[in-house]
Design a protein around this motif. Sequence first.
Motif, PDB file in Angstrom:
ATOM      1  N   TYR A 223       0.845  -1.203   0.000  1.00 13.67           N
ATOM      2  CA  TYR A 223       0.000   0.000   0.000  1.00 13.67           C
ATOM      3  C   TYR A 223       0.879   1.251   0.000  1.00 13.67           C
ATOM      4  N   LEU A 224       1.854   1.296   0.902  1.00 16.17           N
ATOM      5  CA  LEU A 224       2.743   2.454   0.988  1.00 16.17           C
ATOM      6  C   LEU A 224       3.533   2.633  -0.302  1.00 16.17           C
ATOM      7  N   ALA A 225       4.102   1.539  -0.810  1.00 11.49           N
ATOM      8  CA  ALA A 225       4.948   1.602  -2.004  1.00 11.49           C
ATOM      9  C   ALA A 225       4.179   2.059  -3.240  1.00 11.49           C
ATOM     10  N   TYR A 253       0.009  14.787  -2.530  1.00 10.38           N
ATOM     11  CA  TYR A 253      -0.765  13.554  -2.294  1.00 10.38           C
ATOM     12  C   TYR A 253      -0.135  12.696  -1.202  1.00 10.38           C
ATOM     13  N   LEU A 254       1.183  12.807  -1.039  1.00  9.57           N
ATOM     14  CA  LEU A 254       1.875  11.972  -0.059  1.00  9.57           C
ATOM     15  C   LEU A 254       1.417  12.257   1.363  1.00  9.57           C
ATOM     16  N   ILE A 258       0.277   8.935   3.291  1.00  8.01           N
ATOM     17  CA  ILE A 258       1.038   8.391   4.424  1.00  8.01           C
ATOM     18  C   ILE A 258       0.198   8.406   5.696  1.00  8.01           C
ATOM     19  N   GLN A 259      -0.612   9.446   5.879  1.00  8.38           N
ATOM     20  CA  GLN A 259      -1.499   9.492   7.052  1.00  8.38           C
ATOM     21  C   GLN A 259      -2.467   8.317   7.037  1.00  8.38           C
ATOM     22  N   THR A 260      -3.043   8.035   5.883  1.00  9.71           N
ATOM     23  CA  THR A 260      -3.996   6.919   5.765  1.00  9.71           C
ATOM     24  C   THR A 260      -3.289   5.588   5.974  1.00  9.71           C
ATOM     25  N   LEU A 277     -11.033   2.761   3.693  1.00 12.17           N
ATOM     26  CA  LEU A 277     -11.342   2.409   2.309  1.00 12.17           C
ATOM     27  C   LEU A 277     -11.849   3.654   1.581  1.00 12.17           C
ATOM     28  N   GLY A 278     -12.762   4.379   2.253  1.00 14.68           N
ATOM     29  CA  GLY A 278     -13.273   5.620   1.681  1.00 14.68           C
ATOM     30  C   GLY A 278     -12.194   6.675   1.555  1.00 14.68           C
ATOM     31  N   LYS A 279     -11.317   6.769   2.555  1.00 14.00           N
ATOM     32  CA  LYS A 279     -10.231   7.750   2.508  1.00 14.00           C
ATOM     33  C   LYS A 279      -9.250   7.424   1.385  1.00 14.00           C
TER      34      LYS A 279
END
Length: 298
Positions: A223-225, A253-254, A258-260, A277-279
Amino acid sequence: MEDIKKNSLKAFILAARPKTLPASITPVIVGCSLAFAYGQFKWIPALICLVFAVLVQIVSNMANDYFDFVKGSDDEERLGPARACASGWIDPPLMLRAALVVLVIAIFIGLILVAYGGWNLIWLGLAIAVFAFAYSAGPYPLAYHGWGDVCVLLFYGIVPVGFTFYVQALSWTLPATVAAFSVGLASINILVVNNYRDRYGDKKSGKKTSVVIWGEKFAEYFYLANGLVAVCLCSYFGAAEGLWWATILPLLYLIPHIQTWKAICEVKEGKGLNKYLGKTALNVLIFGLLLSIGLLIG
């Protein structure tokens, strides 16, 4: 459970999953912005691409609702948002027929693009129609054998961005390829967090998503990558095309990405992941808009 009249218009609207539709709208917006940046924007094929993309996603959502119910993936232990067939809102045979009707409408609308992009687009349209059902159905449902992430990259990134640009510019360029991959990688995360939430239920029902196959740690770093690589790809636009805002703006966007990601890793499991999922879907839209604005202002 929400009180929904069986087989009602509201039930079908919910079955279309309107909150997920930005996933099909975003790549078309990026493809159109790319065409505009290179002086090739044409509003009629752009609008047709948008309508076609949304209709195909609705078909995929309805087919997924039906086939997941038939296969037993959606049951009383489901953690995600309620589904129409599993909740009894729509009779399963009626859901399947509705998906086929929407598919036929999408095909007829998509045929108009032949006038702009040539007869070869028919083969693309047929492939899209097949994959809309093959994702959840058939003897080898792709979502059940770990191919879901690849399907998202293809049909929520490479195909819609690339061919939205193609039907306007009549060419497929390296900038179109870069934009298509970047949007596709960001979009994969919608599926990743969905499958991360459902990993225990999917394993129980025999649905082999990439999360089930490779584990939750893989999913977290995947997900992060995806988001990091999507942003890194945008450096191409500044370095090679001189469109520096298309490199700079996507960096913003980062922050939500990254927060999510951190929040998902903390929550770990359960219905609490539905929020993210919504975020994640919103983050994809933010990424697409930032990239689009960057392309438009150069």
